[in-house]
Write a protein that holds these residues in place. Structure first.
Motif, PDB file in Angstrom:
ATOM      1  N   MET A   1      62.818 -31.094  81.941  1.00 54.91           N
ATOM      2  CA  MET A   1      63.123 -32.291  82.737  1.00 54.91           C
ATOM      3  C   MET A   1      63.792 -33.361  81.867  1.00 54.91           C
ATOM      4  N   THR A   2      64.742 -33.997  82.433  1.00 57.89           N
ATOM      5  CA  THR A   2      65.428 -35.047  81.668  1.00 57.89           C
ATOM      6  C   THR A   2      64.578 -36.319  81.704  1.00 57.89           C
ATOM      7  N   ASP A   3      64.878 -37.228  80.822  1.00 55.03           N
ATOM      8  CA  ASP A   3      64.069 -38.454  80.783  1.00 55.03           C
ATOM      9  C   ASP A   3      64.829 -39.653  81.347  1.00 55.03           C
ATOM     10  N   LEU A   4      65.791 -39.405  82.230  1.00 50.79           N
ATOM     11  CA  LEU A   4      66.494 -40.500  82.907  1.00 50.79           C
ATOM     12  C   LEU A   4      66.310 -40.369  84.417  1.00 50.79           C
ATOM     13  N   VAL A   5      66.154 -41.509  85.079  1.00 52.96           N
ATOM     14  CA  VAL A   5      66.106 -41.530  86.549  1.00 52.96           C
ATOM     15  C   VAL A   5      66.904 -42.737  87.032  1.00 52.96           C
ATOM     16  N   VAL A   6      67.210 -42.729  88.325  1.00 53.53           N
ATOM     17  CA  VAL A   6      67.860 -43.888  88.932  1.00 53.53           C
ATOM     18  C   VAL A   6      66.892 -44.501  89.944  1.00 53.53           C
ATOM     19  N   GLY A   7      66.761 -45.810  89.909  1.00 52.13           N
ATOM     20  CA  GLY A   7      65.976 -46.526  90.914  1.00 52.13           C
ATOM     21  C   GLY A   7      66.907 -47.356  91.782  1.00 52.13           C
ATOM     22  N   ILE A   8      66.627 -47.363  93.084  1.00 51.10           N
ATOM     23  CA  ILE A   8      67.466 -48.112  94.041  1.00 51.10           C
ATOM     24  C   ILE A   8      66.568 -49.015  94.874  1.00 51.10           C
ATOM     25  N   ASP A   9      67.013 -50.243  95.086  1.00 56.65           N
ATOM     26  CA  ASP A   9      66.285 -51.171  95.955  1.00 56.65           C
ATOM     27  C   ASP A   9      67.246 -51.603  97.064  1.00 56.65           C
ATOM     28  N   ILE A  10      66.971 -51.131  98.283  1.00 59.24           N
ATOM     29  CA  ILE A  10      67.828 -51.506  99.420  1.00 59.24           C
ATOM     30  C   ILE A  10      67.234 -52.747 100.075  1.00 59.24           C
ATOM     31  N   GLY A  11      67.858 -53.882  99.855  1.00 54.90           N
ATOM     32  CA  GLY A  11      67.352 -55.124 100.431  1.00 54.90           C
ATOM     33  C   GLY A  11      68.157 -55.533 101.652  1.00 54.90           C
ATOM     34  N   GLY A  12      67.850 -56.730 102.158  1.00 56.02           N
ATOM     35  CA  GLY A  12      68.548 -57.209 103.344  1.00 56.02           C
ATOM     36  C   GLY A  12      69.967 -57.647 103.063  1.00 56.02           C
ATOM     37  N   THR A  13      70.244 -58.065 101.813  1.00 60.07           N
ATOM     38  CA  THR A  13      71.580 -58.584 101.507  1.00 60.07           C
ATOM     39  C   THR A  13      72.295 -57.802 100.411  1.00 60.07           C
ATOM     40  N   LYS A  14      71.568 -56.969  99.658  1.00 60.18           N
ATOM     41  CA  LYS A  14      72.263 -56.202  98.621  1.00 60.18           C
ATOM     42  C   LYS A  14      71.501 -54.924  98.283  1.00 60.18           C
ATOM     43  N   ILE A  15      72.235 -54.037  97.620  1.00 61.46           N
ATOM     44  CA  ILE A  15      71.618 -52.823  97.082  1.00 61.46           C
ATOM     45  C   ILE A  15      71.644 -52.981  95.568  1.00 61.46           C
ATOM     46  N   GLY A  59      78.145 -43.553  81.341  1.00 62.62           N
ATOM     47  CA  GLY A  59      78.561 -42.331  80.644  1.00 62.62           C
ATOM     48  C   GLY A  59      77.511 -41.234  80.730  1.00 62.62           C
ATOM     49  N   VAL A  60      76.811 -41.179  81.845  1.00 63.41           N
ATOM     50  CA  VAL A  60      75.729 -40.206  82.023  1.00 63.41           C
ATOM     51  C   VAL A  60      76.162 -39.156  83.047  1.00 63.41           C
ATOM     52  N   SER A  61      75.917 -37.884  82.723  1.00 63.27           N
ATOM     53  CA  SER A  61      76.323 -36.819  83.651  1.00 63.27           C
ATOM     54  C   SER A  61      75.215 -36.551  84.668  1.00 63.27           C
ATOM     55  N   HIS A  62      75.582 -35.877  85.730  1.00 63.57           N
ATOM     56  CA  HIS A  62      74.652 -35.559  86.813  1.00 63.57           C
ATOM     57  C   HIS A  62      73.423 -34.815  86.294  1.00 63.57           C
ATOM     58  N   SER A  63      73.638 -33.894  85.369  1.00 65.86           N
ATOM     59  CA  SER A  63      72.528 -33.056  84.901  1.00 65.86           C
ATOM     60  C   SER A  63      71.538 -33.807  84.010  1.00 65.86           C
ATOM     61  N   GLN A  64      71.906 -35.001  83.571  1.00 63.38           N
ATOM     62  CA  GLN A  64      70.991 -35.776  82.711  1.00 63.38           C
ATOM     63  C   GLN A  64      69.980 -36.589  83.525  1.00 63.38           C
ATOM     64  N   VAL A  65      70.142 -36.612  84.839  1.00 60.75           N
ATOM     65  CA  VAL A  65      69.296 -37.468  85.687  1.00 60.75           C
ATOM     66  C   VAL A  65      68.318 -36.607  86.492  1.00 60.75           C
ATOM     67  N   ALA A  66      67.032 -36.959  86.411  1.00 62.56           N
ATOM     68  CA  ALA A  66      66.001 -36.155  87.075  1.00 62.56           C
ATOM     69  C   ALA A  66      65.943 -36.396  88.580  1.00 62.56           C
ATOM     70  N   GLY A  67      66.342 -37.568  89.026  1.00 66.35           N
ATOM     71  CA  GLY A  67      66.272 -37.843  90.458  1.00 66.35           C
ATOM     72  C   GLY A  67      66.515 -39.303  90.757  1.00 66.35           C
ATOM     73  N   VAL A  68      66.486 -39.625  92.037  1.00 66.63           N
ATOM     74  CA  VAL A  68      66.755 -40.992  92.486  1.00 66.63           C
ATOM     75  C   VAL A  68      65.575 -41.456  93.351  1.00 66.63           C
ATOM     76  N   GLY A  69      64.956 -42.559  92.943  1.00 67.20           N
ATOM     77  CA  GLY A  69      63.888 -43.147  93.742  1.00 67.20           C
ATOM     78  C   GLY A  69      64.452 -44.323  94.534  1.00 67.20           C
ATOM     79  N   VAL A  70      64.108 -44.404  95.810  1.00 64.88           N
ATOM     80  CA  VAL A  70      64.690 -45.434  96.677  1.00 64.88           C
ATOM     81  C   VAL A  70      63.584 -46.260  97.331  1.00 64.88           C
ATOM     82  N   GLY A  71      63.676 -47.567  97.184  1.00 67.49           N
ATOM     83  CA  GLY A  71      62.767 -48.466  97.877  1.00 67.49           C
ATOM     84  C   GLY A  71      63.517 -49.147  99.003  1.00 67.49           C
ATOM     85  N   CYS A  72      62.867 -49.261 100.156  1.00 66.38           N
ATOM     86  CA  CYS A  72      63.538 -49.844 101.321  1.00 66.38           C
ATOM     87  C   CYS A  72      62.506 -50.660 102.094  1.00 66.38           C
ATOM     88  N   ALA A  73      62.915 -51.815 102.596  1.00 71.06           N
ATOM     89  CA  ALA A  73      61.997 -52.627 103.399  1.00 71.06           C
ATOM     90  C   ALA A  73      61.680 -51.904 104.701  1.00 71.06           C
TER      91      ALA A  73
END
Ligand SMILES: [Zn+2]
Length: 320
Positions: A1-15, A59-73
């Motif tokens: 498993m890679t040690d990088l992830v992406v976190g996303i916060d979907i808010g009312g006015t911005k992502i 400069g990160v490739s797709h295979s270096q990222v373990a997944g994407v976590g998304v928070g949404c109201a």
């Protein structure tokens, strides 16, 4: 498993997006204007573009990222990855956001409520690090909560645990957006402060708020209430005391029901400081059983606006 992830916060006015390492540090950031009021496909497209440009800029490739976590109201069915309802994003009812994003991004995706994500961020990397039974409560435009019990996020039987903003504290109080009267959110959040300030102006009360909003009650904002209070305006001070006091009553319910060792308070209104937080702490202590006094550490967020992004990303490791 890679040690990088992406976190996303979907808010009312911005992502907001962040590339995280295992220490919870944000290595790179991305933003997009969220399309409040737009159909899901446009928001999904904005998330896909934000992730893609974030990885390219880092400069990160797709295979270096373990997944994407998304928070949404809104109400999220965590198990099925579905947005049940979202007041910021009409037309989203029952949208399978997790699977849609998974197909488009080609990453494992986890979807959770934004307050749960922020709670997880504070628990793992922020003000709740040393705790085991922790609640994170936002004192901002609205009022939400994430609950950690014995080191795990507690989501409830249908994934909507922590909806403290809609607990009724006065059945004869003002009408709330949910259709009930006197919800905590009718008193203890930015929207409530705005409304209470408008009511004072419309009743003809003498206050500096009238000058600060240019005699346009519709333009009054919580920041102006804070500004007037700092200048000693009695009406503004009263409003902050009311909001703080009700927030403290909300905290007392949390302490009574969940007996946490730590409560982390986040959200923009927290910046107002003692004028809001002193009445809050006073009401907390006045409304709990004596045996519970001082059982919970009350601390201010350490991650602030990053809590949601960091917590969402960190949920990927939790699921691994
Ligand atoms: Zn309500």
């Amino acid at each position: 498993m890679t040690d990088l992830v992406v976190g996303i916060d979907i808010g009312g006015t911005k992502i907001a997006a962040g590339l995280l390492d295992l220490r919870g540090h944000i290595l790179a950031r991305g933003y997009s204007r969220s399309h409040a009021g737009c159909p899901p496909e446009q928001v999904v497209q904005a998330v896909v573009q934000t992730v893609s440009s974030l990885l390219a800029s880092a400069g990160v490739s797709h295979s270096q990222v373990a997944g994407v976590g998304v928070g949404c109201a809104g109400h999220i069915d965590f198990q099925r990855g579905i947005v049940l309802t979202n007041s910021n994003l009409p037309d989203w009812d029952c949208h399978p956001l997790r699977d849609t994003l998974q197909d488009r991004l080609r990453f494992p995706v986890v979807l959770d409520n934004d307050a749960n994500c922020a709670a997880w961020g504070e628990y793992r990397y922020g003000a709740g690090r040393s705790s085991r039974y922790m609640c994170y409560i936002t004192f901002s435009t609205g009022c939400g909560m994430g609950i950690i019990i014995d080191g795990r996020l507690y989501r409830g039987s249908t994934g909507t645990a922590g909806e403290i903003g809609h607990t009724v504290v006065n059945p004869d109080g003002p009408l709330c957006s949910c259709g009930k009267r006197g919800c905590l959110m009718s008193y203890a959040c930015g929207m409530a402060l705005d409304q209470m300030a408008r009511d004072c102006l419309e009743c003809g009360e003498e206050t500096l708020l009238r000058v600060l909003c240019g005699d346009c009650p519709d333009k009054i904002q919580a920041e102006q209430v804070a500004e007037a209070a700092c200048q000693g305006d009695l009406v503004a001070l009263r409003l902050l005391t009311t909001a703080g006091r009700y927030f403290g009553i909300g905290l007392s319910t949390v302490v009574q029901v969940l007996n946490p060792d730590t409560i982390v308070i986040g959200g923009g209104l927290t910046h107002i400081g003692p004028l809001l937080l002193d009445p809050c702490l006073q009401a907390l202590n006045e409304n709990i059983h004596p045996v519970l006094v001082n059982t919970a550490r009350i601390v201010i967020s350490e991650l602030w606006d990053d809590a949601g992004v960091i917590g969402a990303g960190a949920l990927i490791w939790e699921m691994a």
